[in-house]
Design an enzyme around this catalytic site. Structure first.
Site, PDB file in Angstrom:
ATOM      1  CE  LYS A  48      -3.340  -1.272  -0.636  1.00  0.00           C
ATOM      2  NZ  LYS A  48      -3.603  -2.069  -1.883  1.00  0.00           N
ATOM      3  CG  HIS A 108       4.205  -6.108  -1.385  1.00  0.00           C
ATOM      4  ND1 HIS A 108       4.361  -4.806  -1.779  1.00  0.00           N
ATOM      5  CD2 HIS A 108       2.983  -6.492  -1.826  1.00  0.00           C
ATOM      6  CE1 HIS A 108       3.270  -4.427  -2.446  1.00  0.00           C
ATOM      7  NE2 HIS A 108       2.436  -5.428  -2.497  1.00  0.00           N
ATOM      8  CB  SER A 138      -3.831   2.342   2.173  1.00  0.00           C
ATOM      9  OG  SER A 138      -3.950   1.773   0.900  1.00  0.00           O
TER      10      SER A 138
HETATM   11  S1  PPS Z   1      -0.404  -2.982  -3.263  1.00  0.00           S
HETATM   12  O1  PPS Z   1      -1.675  -3.750  -3.203  1.00  0.00           O
HETATM   13  O2  PPS Z   1       0.346  -3.147  -2.029  1.00  0.00           O
HETATM   14  O3  PPS Z   1       0.396  -3.276  -4.436  1.00  0.00           O
HETATM   15  O4  PPS Z   1      -0.894  -1.460  -3.306  1.00  0.00           O
HETATM   16  P1  PPS Z   1      -0.028  -0.204  -3.791  1.00  0.00           P
HETATM   17  O5  PPS Z   1      -0.170  -0.052  -5.233  1.00  0.00           O
HETATM   18  O6  PPS Z   1       1.337  -0.262  -3.199  1.00  0.00           O
HETATM   19  O7  PPS Z   1      -0.761   0.975  -3.043  1.00  0.00           O
HETATM   20  C1  PPS Z   1      -2.112   1.298  -3.279  1.00  0.00           C
HETATM   21  C2  PPS Z   1      -2.302   2.721  -2.811  1.00  0.00           C
HETATM   22  O8  PPS Z   1      -1.695   3.605  -3.782  1.00  0.00           O
HETATM   23  C3  PPS Z   1      -2.692   4.486  -4.284  1.00  0.00           C
HETATM   24  N1  PPS Z   1      -2.401   4.856  -5.671  1.00  0.00           N
HETATM   25  C4  PPS Z   1      -2.118   6.114  -6.062  1.00  0.00           C
HETATM   26  N2  PPS Z   1      -1.978   7.253  -5.364  1.00  0.00           N
HETATM   27  C5  PPS Z   1      -1.706   8.376  -6.064  1.00  0.00           C
HETATM   28  N3  PPS Z   1      -1.587   8.426  -7.409  1.00  0.00           N
HETATM   29  C6  PPS Z   1      -1.711   7.301  -8.154  1.00  0.00           C
HETATM   30  N4  PPS Z   1      -1.594   7.370  -9.471  1.00  0.00           N
HETATM   31  C7  PPS Z   1      -1.978   6.071  -7.472  1.00  0.00           C
HETATM   32  N5  PPS Z   1      -2.179   4.788  -7.873  1.00  0.00           N
HETATM   33  C8  PPS Z   1      -2.435   4.071  -6.764  1.00  0.00           C
HETATM   34  C9  PPS Z   1      -3.975   3.692  -4.120  1.00  0.00           C
HETATM   35  O9  PPS Z   1      -5.103   4.518  -4.232  1.00  0.00           O
HETATM   36  C10 PPS Z   1      -3.760   3.107  -2.726  1.00  0.00           C
HETATM   37  O10 PPS Z   1      -3.828   4.092  -1.702  1.00  0.00           O
HETATM   38  P2  PPS Z   1      -5.158   4.489  -0.910  1.00  0.00           P
HETATM   39  O11 PPS Z   1      -4.695   5.394   0.195  1.00  0.00           O
HETATM   40  O12 PPS Z   1      -5.762   3.227  -0.382  1.00  0.00           O
HETATM   41  O13 PPS Z   1      -6.029   5.204  -1.900  1.00  0.00           O
END
Ligand code: PPS
Length: 295
Positions: A48, A108, A138
């Site tokens: 996340k 991860h 998240s």
């Molecule tokens: S995972 O499942 O661990 O691979 O998730 P990960 O991709 O690491 O994290 C998901 C969170 O990143 C947010 N996200 C973004 N934030 C800003 N800009 C962009 N383009 C973007 N893409 C993904 C996503 O919404 C998750 O955060 P939260 O706080 O839950 O919205």
């Protein structure tokens, strides 16, 4: 094809003491056969923390900002998830076998579980870290919608589980600290989610230079625009909506949830925040790492 039942939610399984999603843990022996290739790039994160965002950015960099090429497949096919293993879906290792070089790989894993080949071959690594408070919020929502996780319990309970490092992939504190230490002896570009939010152009340029593909201004602008939260939220090849509901149920909470820094303020109570801060101080004492909890 056997899909996981809604009710499965198996308990995490310790792998060398790190709690891991049961299905992933079952695949661990096979990771020993994984061989890094010379031009692999690894994206490593605690869950996340911006993995999908940086995966999309990197795939766009590798394709010169050509959006059509980046629509060729969902993100979990374009950027295979090394340790992924869920019944009914190709494993990360199987997807990797089908992936042409240069490969972008997601993990991860904490360092203690990372296949040694990635370290021996000096694989370029992009590590993305995000402030712990936004991560835990998240992660709580992700546990609810991604049913390979155990039931998260209440928010209060999940916060305690996270602070104790008993969530999947273990302790956030240990993860961000040990990967930071790795920067001192391995080619790692250590990035922060909050920096990418604040100045995506600058951070995308950094990533492009790190992988040896500096970008013309117009391509850079294009990538900034196409990897915004709003664009990725609407993009079925980036937003995980192509996975079956049995694995991720977006009606509970979309994968692309808020994409904000500071959302934790809507969730933490004052008492939870004070307790978290005191615990954080102890866990991070003496560290050079500084995180922004708001922008
Ligand atoms: S995972 O499942 O661990 O691979 O998730 P990960 O991709 O690491 O994290 C998901 C969170 O990143 C947010 N996200 C973004 N934030 C800003 N800009 C962009 N383009 C973007 N893409 C993904 C996503 O919404 C998750 O955060 P939260 O706080 O839950 O919205």
């Amino acid at each position: 094809m056997e899909l996981i039942q809604d009710s499965s939610r198996p308990p995490l399984v310790p792998v060398k003491g790190i709690p891991i999603i049961k299905y992933f843990a079952e695949n661990f022996e096979l990771l020993k056969d994984f061989q890094a290739q010379p031009d692999d790039v690894l994206i490593s994160t605690y869950p996340k923390s911006g993995t999908t965002w940086v995966s999309e950015i990197l795939d766009m960099i590798f394709h010169g900002g050509d959006q059509e090429k980046c629509q060729r497949a969902p993100i979990y096919i374009r950027v295979p998830f090394l340790e992924f293993n869920v019944p009914g879906v190709p494993t990360g290792l199987e997807t990797l076998q089908e992936t042409p070089a240069p490969r972008i790989i997601k993990t991860h894993l904490p360092l203690s579980l990372l296949p040694q080949t990635l370290l021996d071959r000096k694989t370029k690594i992009i590590y993305v870290a995000r402030n712990a408070k936004d991560v835990v919020v998240s992660y709580f929502n992700f546990y609810k919608m991604a049913k390979v996780h155990p039931d998260p319990g209440t928010w209060e309970e999940f916060l305690e589980t996270f602070m104790a490092g008993k969530v999947s992939y273990g302790s956030w504190y240990q993860h961000v600290l040990e990967w930071w230490e790795l920067t001192k002896r391995h080619p790692v570009l250590y990035l922060f989610y909050e920096d990418i939010k604040k100045d995506p152009r600058k951070e995308i340029q950094k990533i492009a230079e790190f992988v040896g593909r500096p970008l013309p201004e117009d391509v850079l602008d294009q990538i900034v625009q196409k990897t915004s939260f709003k664009k990725m939220q609407e993009n079925p090849m980036a937003n995980y909506s192509t996975l079956p509901d049995d694995i991720m149920d977006h009606s509970i909470c979309p994968f692309m949830r808020k994409g904000a820094t500071g959302d934790w303020k809507n969730v933490f109570t004052v008492a939870q925040n004070e307790r978290f801060d005191a615990h954080y101080e102890r866990k991070m004492a003496g560290s050079e790492l500084h995180f922004y909890n708001e922008l």
